[in-house]
Design an enzyme around this catalytic site. Structure first.
Site, PDB file in Angstrom:
ATOM      1  N   SER A  17       3.516  -2.053  10.395  1.00 35.10           N
ATOM      2  CA  SER A  17       5.024  -1.995  10.505  1.00 35.10           C
ATOM      3  C   SER A  17       5.541  -3.454  10.331  1.00 35.10           C
ATOM      4  O   SER A  17       6.704  -3.999  10.633  1.00 35.10           O
ATOM      5  CB  SER A  17       5.327  -1.872  12.059  1.00 35.10           C
ATOM      6  OG  SER A  17       5.008  -0.386  12.343  1.00 35.10           O
TER       7      SER A  17
ATOM      8  N   LYS B 120       0.010   4.241  -0.148  1.00 37.75           N
ATOM      9  CA  LYS B 120      -0.558   5.307   0.386  1.00 37.75           C
ATOM     10  C   LYS B 120      -0.196   6.548  -0.661  1.00 37.75           C
ATOM     11  O   LYS B 120      -0.203   6.489  -1.734  1.00 37.75           O
ATOM     12  CB  LYS B 120      -0.090   5.494   1.920  1.00 37.75           C
ATOM     13  CG  LYS B 120      -0.049   4.070   2.770  1.00 37.75           C
ATOM     14  CD  LYS B 120      -0.007   4.448   4.118  1.00 37.75           C
ATOM     15  CE  LYS B 120      -0.031   3.206   4.805  1.00 37.75           C
ATOM     16  NZ  LYS B 120       0.005   3.255   6.264  1.00 37.75           N
TER      17      LYS B 120
ATOM     18  N   GLU C  52      -5.227  -4.928  10.712  1.00 45.22           N
ATOM     19  CA  GLU C  52      -4.339  -3.799  10.792  1.00 45.22           C
ATOM     20  C   GLU C  52      -4.351  -3.288  12.281  1.00 45.22           C
ATOM     21  O   GLU C  52      -5.145  -2.153  12.184  1.00 45.22           O
ATOM     22  CB  GLU C  52      -4.239  -2.833   9.656  1.00 45.22           C
ATOM     23  CG  GLU C  52      -3.929  -3.311   8.316  1.00 45.22           C
ATOM     24  CD  GLU C  52      -3.221  -2.230   7.384  1.00 45.22           C
ATOM     25  OE1 GLU C  52      -2.219  -2.543   6.966  1.00 45.22           O
ATOM     26  OE2 GLU C  52      -3.917  -1.322   7.306  1.00 45.22           O
TER      27      GLU C  52
ATOM     28  N   ASN D  86       0.798  -1.255  -0.006  1.00 44.79           N
ATOM     29  CA  ASN D  86       0.056   0.067   0.015  1.00 44.79           C
ATOM     30  C   ASN D  86       1.000   1.366   0.009  1.00 44.79           C
ATOM     31  O   ASN D  86       1.508   1.607   1.089  1.00 44.79           O
ATOM     32  CB  ASN D  86      -0.794  -0.027   1.171  1.00 44.79           C
ATOM     33  CG  ASN D  86      -1.710   1.293   1.445  1.00 44.79           C
ATOM     34  OD1 ASN D  86      -1.870   2.065   0.376  1.00 44.79           O
ATOM     35  ND2 ASN D  86      -2.578   1.249   2.387  1.00 44.79           N
TER      36      ASN D  86
ATOM     37  N   GLY E 258       2.675   2.360  10.906  1.00 44.26           N
ATOM     38  CA  GLY E 258       3.597   3.589  10.605  1.00 44.26           C
ATOM     39  C   GLY E 258       4.305   3.730  12.025  1.00 44.26           C
ATOM     40  O   GLY E 258       5.088   4.769  11.823  1.00 44.26           O
TER      41      GLY E 258
HETATM   42  P1  13P Z   1       3.056   0.545   7.603  1.00 36.67           P
HETATM   43  O1  13P Z   1       3.736  -0.715   7.017  1.00 36.67           O
HETATM   44  O2  13P Z   1       3.692   1.775   7.263  1.00 36.67           O
HETATM   45  O3  13P Z   1       3.059   0.310   9.099  1.00 36.67           O
HETATM   46  O4  13P Z   1       1.691   0.442   7.256  1.00 36.67           O
HETATM   47  C1  13P Z   1       0.781  -0.461   7.370  1.00 36.67           C
HETATM   48  C2  13P Z   1      -0.635  -0.012   6.335  1.00 36.67           C
HETATM   49  O5  13P Z   1      -1.269   0.868   6.850  1.00 36.67           O
HETATM   50  C3  13P Z   1      -0.678  -0.712   5.132  1.00 36.67           C
HETATM   51  O6  13P Z   1      -1.919  -0.834   4.708  1.00 36.67           O
END
Ligand code: 13P
Length: 255
Positions: free
Chosen positions: A209, A11, A163, A9, A169
């Site tokens: 993470s 983002k 999640e 993802n 994050g």
């Molecule tokens: P991170 O891997 O950056 O923690 O993000 C996880 C996430 O939100 C994937 O959709």
């Protein structure tokens, strides 16, 4: 047997040019891995360019969101009709969407729309830090699943991503064991909403993470079928390593 899925993802990262470069850096190595499903989810603006680059490969493209209506006066939105020819998957109900864009109330409609247009939904669920500390994880997840899946009979293409919000994050992931336990509860809930066979078939990913250093810990858990990866999916070496590790570990554990 469930086939593992590792989804990146991206983002709100990468310009079109950067997205093209990133997928270019991933493509050759990812395409060699054949027992794991590989998915990248760039921003809307890059979906077309990325899908053209991966067209002749085994790498799939997903959207990070979509509206549930086919068309109409919804300024700034993108419809399932617009993405269905280029996206195999769509992420729905990501905690960032729930938090910043009030998505909670649209998730059920979006999942229905994804199924209607033949786009496999990746439904995100997860508890906040305080809910976790108060022992409310199970209750929160059950409520999110019930709300998201109300009135939906056919979930053959559905993927669920667990999640925990406190792990997104932050660099603080759940432990493999913790994630496995919670994902087991999610599977039990699917069994009670549908039936045991459907629950055994549904793929449930871990996200929060996840990276090349901890992916093995998740992939050796019996209930975890892959990962939804944020930050590490923007780093080709990390993401490729996660795929390679998944391919070599997952099938040693009977899932
Ligand atoms: P991170 O891997 O950056 O923690 O993000 C996880 C996430 O939100 C994937 O959709």
């Amino acid at each position: 047997m469930r086939i593992p899925l590792i989804a990146g993802n991206w983002k709100m990262n990468t310009t079109i040019e950067e997205a093209v470069a990133l997928v270019g850096n991933l493509l050759k190595e990812l395409d060699k891995i054949d027992n794991v499903e590989k998915l990248v989810c760039p921003p809307f603006i890059s979906l077309r360019a990325v899908s053209e680059i991966v067209a002749k490969s085994s790498v799939k493209v997903g959207s990070q969101n979509m509206h549930y209506e086919e068309k109409g006066a919804f300024t700034g939105e993108v419809s399932p009709l617009m993405i269905k020819d280029i996206c195999s998957y769509v992420i729905i109900g990501h905690s960032e969407r729930r938090q910043y864009f009030n998505d909670d109330s649209y998730i059920n409609s979006k999942i229905k729309a994804a199924i209607k247009y033949g786009i496999a939904p990746i439904l995100c669920v997860g508890e906040k830090a305080e809910e976790n500390q108060q022992g409310k994880t199970n209750e929160v997840l059950e409520r999110q699943l019930e709300q998201a899946l109300t009135g939906i009979d056919d979930i053959v293409n559905l993927v669920i991503a667990y999640e925990p919000i406190w792990a997104i994050g932050t660099g603080i992931s759940a432990s493999g064991k913790q994630a496995n336990q919670t994902i087991d509860l999610i599977r039990q809930k699917i069994s009670s909403l549908y039936n045991k066979q459907i629950a055994l078939n549904v793929r449930i990913l871990y996200g929060g993470s996840a990276n090349a250093d901890n992916i093995a810990e998740f992939m050796c858990q019996p209930q975890i079928d892959g990962a939804l990866v944020g930050g590490a999916s923007l780093k080709p070496e990390q993401f490729i390593s996660m795929l390679k590790q998944t391919s070599s570990i997952y099938y040693d554990i009977k899932k």
